[in-house]
Design a protein around this motif. Structure first.
Motif, short mmCIF file in Angstrom:
data_model
loop_
_atom_site.label_atom_id
_atom_site.label_comp_id
_atom_site.label_asym_id
_atom_site.label_seq_id
_atom_site.Cartn_x
_atom_site.Cartn_y
_atom_site.Cartn_z
N ASN A 151 0.79 -1.23 0.00
CA ASN A 151 0.00 0.00 0.00
C ASN A 151 0.82 1.28 0.00
O ASN A 151 0.33 2.32 -0.42
N TYR A 152 2.05 1.22 0.47
CA TYR A 152 2.86 2.43 0.58
C TYR A 152 4.20 2.33 -0.16
O TYR A 152 4.51 3.16 -1.01
N SER B 195 7.70 3.70 -4.68
CA SER B 195 8.84 3.38 -5.55
C SER B 195 8.48 3.51 -7.02
O SER B 195 9.22 4.11 -7.80
N VAL B 196 7.34 2.96 -7.40
CA VAL B 196 6.91 3.04 -8.79
C VAL B 196 6.64 4.49 -9.18
O VAL B 196 7.03 4.93 -10.26
N GLN B 197 6.01 5.23 -8.29
CA GLN B 197 5.72 6.65 -8.57
C GLN B 197 7.02 7.43 -8.76
O GLN B 197 7.12 8.27 -9.65
N LEU C 163 0.91 -8.07 -6.74
CA LEU C 163 -0.43 -8.64 -6.88
C LEU C 163 -1.42 -7.92 -5.97
O LEU C 163 -2.56 -7.63 -6.37
N ILE C 164 -1.01 -7.63 -4.75
CA ILE C 164 -1.89 -6.91 -3.81
C ILE C 164 -2.20 -5.52 -4.35
O ILE C 164 -3.36 -5.12 -4.42
N ALA C 165 -1.16 -4.78 -4.73
CA ALA C 165 -1.36 -3.41 -5.21
C ALA C 165 -2.20 -3.38 -6.48
O ALA C 165 -3.11 -2.56 -6.62
N LEU D 78 -1.85 0.82 -11.83
CA LEU D 78 -2.31 0.52 -13.17
C LEU D 78 -1.97 1.61 -14.18
O LEU D 78 -1.65 1.31 -15.33
N ASN D 79 -2.04 2.86 -13.76
CA ASN D 79 -1.76 3.95 -14.69
C ASN D 79 -0.27 4.19 -14.90
O ASN D 79 0.11 5.00 -15.74
N MET D 80 0.60 3.49 -14.15
CA MET D 80 2.04 3.70 -14.27
C MET D 80 2.78 2.50 -14.82
O MET D 80 3.97 2.60 -15.12
N LEU D 81 2.11 1.35 -14.95
CA LEU D 81 2.78 0.14 -15.43
C LEU D 81 2.34 -0.21 -16.84
O LEU D 81 1.17 -0.14 -17.17
N ARG D 82 3.31 -0.58 -17.65
CA ARG D 82 3.03 -1.11 -18.99
C ARG D 82 2.76 -2.61 -18.90
O ARG D 82 1.90 -3.14 -19.57
N SER D 83 3.54 -3.29 -18.07
CA SER D 83 3.34 -4.72 -17.85
C SER D 83 4.01 -5.11 -16.53
O SER D 83 4.79 -4.35 -15.97
#
Length: 137
Positions: free
Chosen positions: A60-61, A66-68, A91-93, A100-105
């Motif tokens: 959740n955090y 990290s992705v952001q 999987l949880i996130a 979803l809006n930051m990952l291509r795959s």
């Protein structure tokens, strides 16, 4: 383990090097509980409160932050690769609609699961007979 696991083999066999050599911008994340996570602002690893976290906080955090961070730095959707705990928290996130809006795959390798806690006998038999898992009872 920390991000070094993606670099332990030879450069021709380590995913981090292989992806970088193929032109990808590779970021390795060192999560909580690794030797690189000891710079907490108020707690030391000797404090019990330092270790008071769970997969929920990671999903959740920590992972979204990290992705952001990477997304903000490079401005494009990310190819995510996770192994074990990295797969579990992804999987949880993802199941909560985060990232979803930051990952291509996302390539999720070896997610954590425990089959010994399944209470229904038919399901347990199916799991025991068809999953590539060796139980240590």
């Amino acid at each position: 383990m920390d991000g070094i696991v993606w670099l332990l083999n030879s450069p021709e066999e380590s995913l981090g090097f292989v992806l970088a050599d193929s032109g990808f911008d590779v970021w390795l994340v060192n999560g909580r509980g690794t030797k690189y996570s000891t710079m907490h602002t108020s707690l030391s690893p000797n404090d019990m409160a330092y270790w008071d976290w769970s997969w929920d906080e990671l999903a959740n955090y920590d992972l979204p932050a990290s992705v952001q961070y990477v997304y903000n730095h490079n401005g494009q959707k990310i190819y995510y690769v996770g192994h074990s705990q990295g797969s579990l928290i992804a999987l949880i996130a993802l199941s909560q609609g985060k990232l979803l809006n930051m990952l291509r795959s996302a390539a999720l390798l070896g997610p954590i699961a425990h089959m010994n806690l399944i209470p229904a006998m038919p399901i347990r038999l199916l799991a025991d007979n068809f999953l590539a898992e060796v139980r240590q009872d």
